[in-house]
Design a protein around this motif. Structure first.
Motif, mmCIF file in Angstrom:
data_model
loop_
_atom_site.group_PDB
_atom_site.id
_atom_site.type_symbol
_atom_site.label_atom_id
_atom_site.label_comp_id
_atom_site.label_asym_id
_atom_site.label_seq_id
_atom_site.Cartn_x
_atom_site.Cartn_y
_atom_site.Cartn_z
ATOM 1 N N GLN A 106 -3.093 5.458 5.570
ATOM 2 C CA GLN A 106 -4.035 5.094 6.636
ATOM 3 C C GLN A 106 -5.440 4.911 6.070
ATOM 4 O O GLN A 106 -6.171 4.003 6.469
ATOM 5 N N ALA A 107 -5.789 5.777 5.123
ATOM 6 C CA ALA A 107 -7.127 5.682 4.530
ATOM 7 C C ALA A 107 -7.287 4.380 3.739
ATOM 8 O O ALA A 107 -8.404 3.909 3.528
ATOM 9 N N GLY A 108 -6.174 3.814 3.286
ATOM 10 C CA GLY A 108 -6.244 2.544 2.576
ATOM 11 C C GLY A 108 -6.180 1.355 3.525
ATOM 12 O O GLY A 108 -6.966 0.408 3.430
ATOM 13 N N SER A 167 3.043 6.127 -7.105
ATOM 14 C CA SER A 167 2.077 6.839 -7.955
ATOM 15 C C SER A 167 2.367 8.345 -7.906
ATOM 16 O O SER A 167 1.969 9.087 -8.802
ATOM 17 N N GLU A 168 3.093 8.796 -6.880
ATOM 18 C CA GLU A 168 3.572 10.179 -6.843
ATOM 19 C C GLU A 168 4.905 10.312 -7.579
ATOM 20 O O GLU A 168 5.142 11.306 -8.266
ATOM 21 N N LEU A 169 5.750 9.318 -7.408
ATOM 22 C CA LEU A 169 7.103 9.417 -7.976
ATOM 23 C C LEU A 169 7.098 9.416 -9.507
ATOM 24 O O LEU A 169 8.067 9.837 -10.127
ATOM 25 N N ILE A 170 6.031 8.936 -10.129
ATOM 26 C CA ILE A 170 6.000 9.012 -11.596
ATOM 27 C C ILE A 170 5.970 10.476 -12.060
ATOM 28 O O ILE A 170 6.261 10.768 -13.203
ATOM 29 N N VAL A 216 0.854 -1.199 0.000
ATOM 30 C CA VAL A 216 0.000 0.000 0.000
ATOM 31 C C VAL A 216 0.884 1.241 0.000
ATOM 32 O O VAL A 216 0.660 2.193 -0.755
ATOM 33 N N TYR A 217 1.910 1.193 0.834
ATOM 34 C CA TYR A 217 2.848 2.317 0.899
ATOM 35 C C TYR A 217 3.509 2.562 -0.456
ATOM 36 O O TYR A 217 3.515 3.678 -0.977
ATOM 37 N N ASP A 218 4.037 1.504 -1.037
ATOM 38 C CA ASP A 218 4.744 1.660 -2.314
ATOM 39 C C ASP A 218 3.800 2.124 -3.421
ATOM 40 O O ASP A 218 4.176 2.909 -4.281
ATOM 41 N N GLU A 219 2.579 1.626 -3.399
ATOM 42 C CA GLU A 219 1.657 2.033 -4.460
ATOM 43 C C GLU A 219 1.404 3.539 -4.400
ATOM 44 O O GLU A 219 1.426 4.224 -5.421
ATOM 45 N N ILE A 242 3.828 -3.091 -8.534
ATOM 46 C CA ILE A 242 3.330 -2.938 -7.162
ATOM 47 C C ILE A 242 1.804 -3.067 -7.110
ATOM 48 O O ILE A 242 1.247 -3.616 -6.166
ATOM 49 N N ARG A 243 1.137 -2.563 -8.139
ATOM 50 C CA ARG A 243 -0.332 -2.627 -8.124
ATOM 51 C C ARG A 243 -0.795 -4.073 -8.105
ATOM 52 O O ARG A 243 -1.762 -4.415 -7.429
#
Lengths: 93, 262, 327
Positions: free
Chosen positions: B210-212, B123-126, B116-119, B144-145
Motif C-alpha cells: 500500500q505504501a508503494g 525481496s523477502e523470499l531471497i 509491486v507485490y512480487d517485488e 521483477i524490478r
C-alpha cells in the motif's frame, strides 16, 4: 498522428570498451528510449550499458566534404610508426 | 516424516502448495501477456511485453519444477505436467492474474499491481529458509524490478497523459482493485510457512504494498475505488470463469494428444 | 523473414545527371558502401525504401501466423522458444524500419502504406497455421528460404540495410534450427504427429518455393537492382539452392516432398522440380490468399487499439518536460 521522436542507441558490450552505435528506435522521452533500447537491443546479453541520444541532436559532417576533411590525412604518413626506418639491432622501440 | 518436517512442522505437500501458488501466478500472468505478442500498441512496446511474458513463463518453469519435486517418487511431477495436466480447480494463482487483458490500460494496471507485490514478496523470499526457493527468488527479483520500472512508468504516463488515457486507467483501477486483497490472504498454510521461516508475514507485505501503490496512483492522478466486493478463492481453486478458457487453450495439445513428445 | 518475390523492378532515376550516376556506379562497383547522407540516385533511394519497408512489413505481419499458436504451445519450453522467435521478428521489423528511416521516410508513413494495402509484404504469411506442426514447417522452410535470401543482403551496397541484415541473420540462426527440431519431434512421434508433420510440409512446401519470386524467365527485369548491388542472386538460383539444401533434410525426417516430379539430376548435381502454380502466387500477392484480409485486419486492429496509448505518451511527455524545464 506523428511518430514519437527517433533515438539513436549506443551499447557498451562490456566494461573497457566504447559504446557502439547499434541502431535506432522511437520513444517519447529518454526514460522510455532507454527501456526500449534495453528491450530491443539487448535481448541476447549484448550490453552492460546503454546510451540513447535523440537523433535530432546528432550533428554529422557533410559527406560532400569527405575529400576536403579527410584526405589531407593521407599524406601525413610520418604519424605512423612504420614511417621510421630503424636498424633491426635496436630493440624495444 | 522427513527431518525437515520435524523441525518445521511442514509436510512436502505444504512446500508443493506454496511453490504452486507462486508458480501459477507467474504462469497465468505470463500466458495472459503472451496474448499481446504481435498485437502491441507499437512495435517497441510489443517487444517489451513479450519480454515480460518470457520472464514470467521462465519463472513459472522454475517454480513449478520446484513444486513438482516435492514428495516421494509417486507424487513427483514435471513442470509441464503441472502446467498442462491440472484442471482449473487445482490451480493456485490469484484471480487478478487470470483477468482478461482488456485494453492496454487494464494490462498495465494489472501488471503494476502484481509487479509491486512480487517485488516486495520476492525481496523477502531471497531470505527464505527454504533454500531452493531463495535461489529462485534471487533470479526472479532482478526480473521483477525491471518489470516494475516499466509498468510504473506506464502507470504514470497514461494516468496523466490525455483525458482518454486517464479515464481508461481509472476504469482499469476500478475494475481490478478488488482483486488485490486476495494477494495478502493469510490462511493457515501461509501462517505455518511464516512460522517456519519459509514465507514472509503477509500483513507487512500488504502494508509495504500500500505504501508503494497508493502514492504512485496519486501521482498518476488515479485513485482506488472506495469499497466494494472483494475477490477471493484462487488459493482454494475457486477461480473466475476465465481460467477455464485459459487452460482450454493452453492445454489443448497435451489433452488432445496425450503422452506425446513435442 | 523475407521473400525475394517482393522485389519489383528498380525505380526510375529522375533528375539525376549522367555524371552523378556514373560516379555513383563507380563507388558501387568498387564495393564501397553507401551511407545515408551520401548522394544517391533517386531511383536507388526509392527502390531501397520500397524493398526495406516491405521487408520490415513482412517481419511484422510474419508475427501473426506463429502468434496464432503461442497460447497453445504444447510445453513451457516450446512456448518460450516460440515467443522469443516471434519477438525477434518484431525486433527485425524494427531494425528494418529504422534502416528505411535513414532514407527519409517516416515509420508512420510506412505503416500507413501497409495498413492501406498500398505496400506489400511476403506472400507466405497469408497462409494459415492449422496445426502445431506448422510451427515446425515455418521455422524449417520459411525461415530457411528467408535465410537463403537474407545472407546475400548482408552484402547489400546500402550500409544501414546491410548492417541491419547482419544483425538479423545472426539472430535468426536459431529460428530454422528450432523449426527443424519441432519437425524431428513430430516426424518421430505418434502416428498423429507424423500425419501433422507431413500435412504441414504438404501445405508449406510450394508457398515456400514461391517466396523466391517469379521464375527468372518471367521475372520483371532486375538488372538494375543487381547493378546497384541491392540484389545479388537471381530468383531461380536462390530457389534451387534452397531446394538442394532442403530435400535431404526432408528425407532425414522420413517425410515426402509433395512434388511427384522432384528428381535428382546426376548431370547438374541439382534437384529438378515440378512447375510452381504461379496463378496461386499472383493471387496471393494481389490480396486473394487464404488469410490476406485477416492479417491486415489484425494489424489494423492493433494499430487502432494502440492509438490512444501513443497519443497519451506524447501528451505526457510534453507535460513532463514543462515543469522540469521551468525548474
Amino acid at each position: 498522428m506523428a511518430d514519437m521522436p527517433l533515438w539513436e542507441v549506443f551499447i557498451r558490450n562490456q566494461n573497457g570498451l566504447h559504446h557502439k552505435h547499434v541502431g535506432s528506435l522511437h520513444a517519447a522521452d529518454e526514460k522510455m528510449a532507454l527501456q526500449n533500447a534495453r528491450d530491443v537491443y539487448t535481448r541476447r546479453k549484448e550490453g552492460v550499458s546503454i546510451w540513447v541520444v535523440e537523433s535530432r541532436h546528432v550533428h554529422a559532417s557533410d559527406p560532400q566534404d569527405k575529400a576536403v576533411w579527410f584526405e589531407p590525412a593521407d599524406d601525413k604518413i610520418y604519424r605512423h610508426p612504420t614511417f621510421y626506418d630503424l636498424p633491426d639491432e635496436v630493440k624495444n622501440i | 516424516m522427513s527431518a525437515s518436517a520435524i523441525t518445521t512442522g511442514l509436510l512436502p505437500a505444504d512446500y508443493r502448495e506454496y511453490a504452486l501458488r507462486l508458480g501459477d501466478n507467474a504462469l497465468i500472468l505470463g500466458q495472459r501477456l503472451s496474448e499481446w505478442c504481435g498485437h502491441g500498441p507499437f512495435l517497441e512496446e510489443d517487444i517489451a511485453l513479450t519480454n515480460l511474458s518470457l520472464d514470467l513463463i521462465g519463472q513459472a518453469q522454475l517454480l513449478l519444477e520446484l513444486a513438482g519435486s516435492q514428495g516421494d517418487d509417486t507424487e513427483q511431477k514435471t513442470a509441464d505436467e503441472l502446467a498442462y495436466l491440472r484442471d482449473a480447480d487445482a490451480f493456485r494463482n490469484v484471480l487478478l492474474v487470470e483477468q482478461p487483458n482488456g485494453d492496454f490500460a487494464h494490462t498495465m494496471v494489472r501488471q503494476y499491481l502484481m509487479d509491486v507485490y512480487d517485488e516486495i514478496l520476492y525481496s523477502e523470499l531471497i531470505r527464505s529458509g527454504w533454500q531452493p526457493l531463495a535461489d529462485i527468488a534471487r533470479k526472479v527479483l532482478k526480473e521483477i524490478r525491471y518489470h516494475k520500472q516499466h509498468s510504473g512508468d506506464w502507470l504514470w504516463r497514461l494516468g496523466q497523459g490525455t483525458d482518454e488515457s486517464h479515464q481508461r486507467m481509472q476504469q482499469a483501477v476500478d475494475d481490478l482493485w478488488f482483486y488485490t486483497p486476495e494477494l495478502f490472504e493469510n490462511d493457515d498454510l501461509q501462517q505455518r510457512l511464516q512460522a517456519a521461516g519459509v514465507a514472509p508475514d503477509m500483513a507487512s507485505i500488504q502494508t509495504r504494498w500500500q505504501a508503494g501503490v497508493l502514492p504512485a496512483l496519486k501521482q498518476a492522478g488515479l485513485r482506488p475505488p472506495e469499497s466494494g466486493w472483494v475477490a477471493t478463492g484462487g488459493r482454494k481453486g475457486h477461480h473466475s470463469e476465465h481460467l477455464g478458457y485459459i487452460l482450454a487453450e493452453m492445454q489443448f495439445l497435451q489433452r488432445a494428444y496425450p503422452g506425446c513428445e513435442w | 523473414m523475407y521473400s525475394q518475390g517482393l522485389n519489383g523492378p528498380a525505380e526510375k532515376n529522375t533528375d539525376d545527371s549522367p555524371e552523378q550516376l556514373a560516379a555513383f556506379q563507380k563507388r558501387i562497383d568498387a564495393e564501397e558502401k553507401i551511407e545515408p547522407r551520401d548522394w544517391m540516385p533517386s531511383g536507388y533511394r526509392k527502390t531501397l525504401i520500397r524493398q526495406i519497408s516491405q521487408h520490415a512489413h513482412s517481419e511484422v505481419v510474419g508475427q501473426l501466423p506463429e502468434g496464432n499458436w503461442v497460447t497453445r504451445a504444447p510445453t513451457l519450453k516450446r512456448k518460450l522458444i516460440l515467443l522469443a522467435k516471434i519477438q525477434d521478428e518484431a525486433g527485425h521489423g524494427l531494425y528494418l524500419y529504422s534502416a528505411a528511416e535513414t532514407l527519409g521516410v517516416s515509420r508512420e508513413q510506412m505503416i500507413d502504406d501497409l495498413l492501406s494495402g498500398k505496400a506489400k509484404y511476403s506472400s507466405i504469411f497469408n497462409y494459415p497455421t492449422l496445426t502445431w506442426a506448422d510451427m515446425g514447417a515455418i521455422g524449417w522452410l520459411v525461415d530457411g528460404a528467408a535465410i537463403m535470401n537474407q545472407v546475400p543482403l548482408c552484402r547489400c551496397s546500402y550500409g544501414p540495410y546491410s548492417r541491419a541484415m547482419i544483425r538479423v541473420c545472426k539472430e535468426e540462426s536459431f529460428h530454422q534450427r528450432q523449426g527443424y527440431e519441432v519437425m524431428l519431434k513430430m516426424a518421430n512421434g505418434s502416428p498423429e504427429q507424423r500425419r501433422m508433420a507431413q500435412d504441414a510440409l504438404n501445405r508449406f512446401w510450394w508457398p515456400a518455393l514461391m517466396m523466391f519470386g517469379p521464375s527468372d524467365k518471367d521475372s520483371i527485369h532486375s538488372a538494375q537492382s543487381m547493378k546497384w548491388k541491392i540484389k545479388r542472386f537471381s530468383n531461380d538460383d536462390l530457389r534451387q539452392k534452397f531446394i538442394d539444401a532442403t530435400v535431404p533434410q526432408a528425407h532425414y525426417l522420413g517425410l515426402e516432398i509433395p512434388d511427384p516430379e522432384l528428381k535428382f539430376n546426376e548431370e547438374t548435381g541439382h534437384w529438378d522440380h515440378g512447375e510452381i502454380n504461379w496463378d496461386e502466387f499472383y493471387q496471393v500477392i494481389a490480396g486473394n490468399g487464404p488469410c490476406n484480409r485477416e492479417r491486415l485486419a489484425a494489424r489494423r486492429r492493433a494499430h487502432e487499439a494502440g492509438a490512444w496509448v501513443r497519443e497519451a505518451v506524447l501528451a505526457s511527455q510534453q507535460k513532463h518536460k514543462q515543469p522540469r524545464e521551468v525548474a
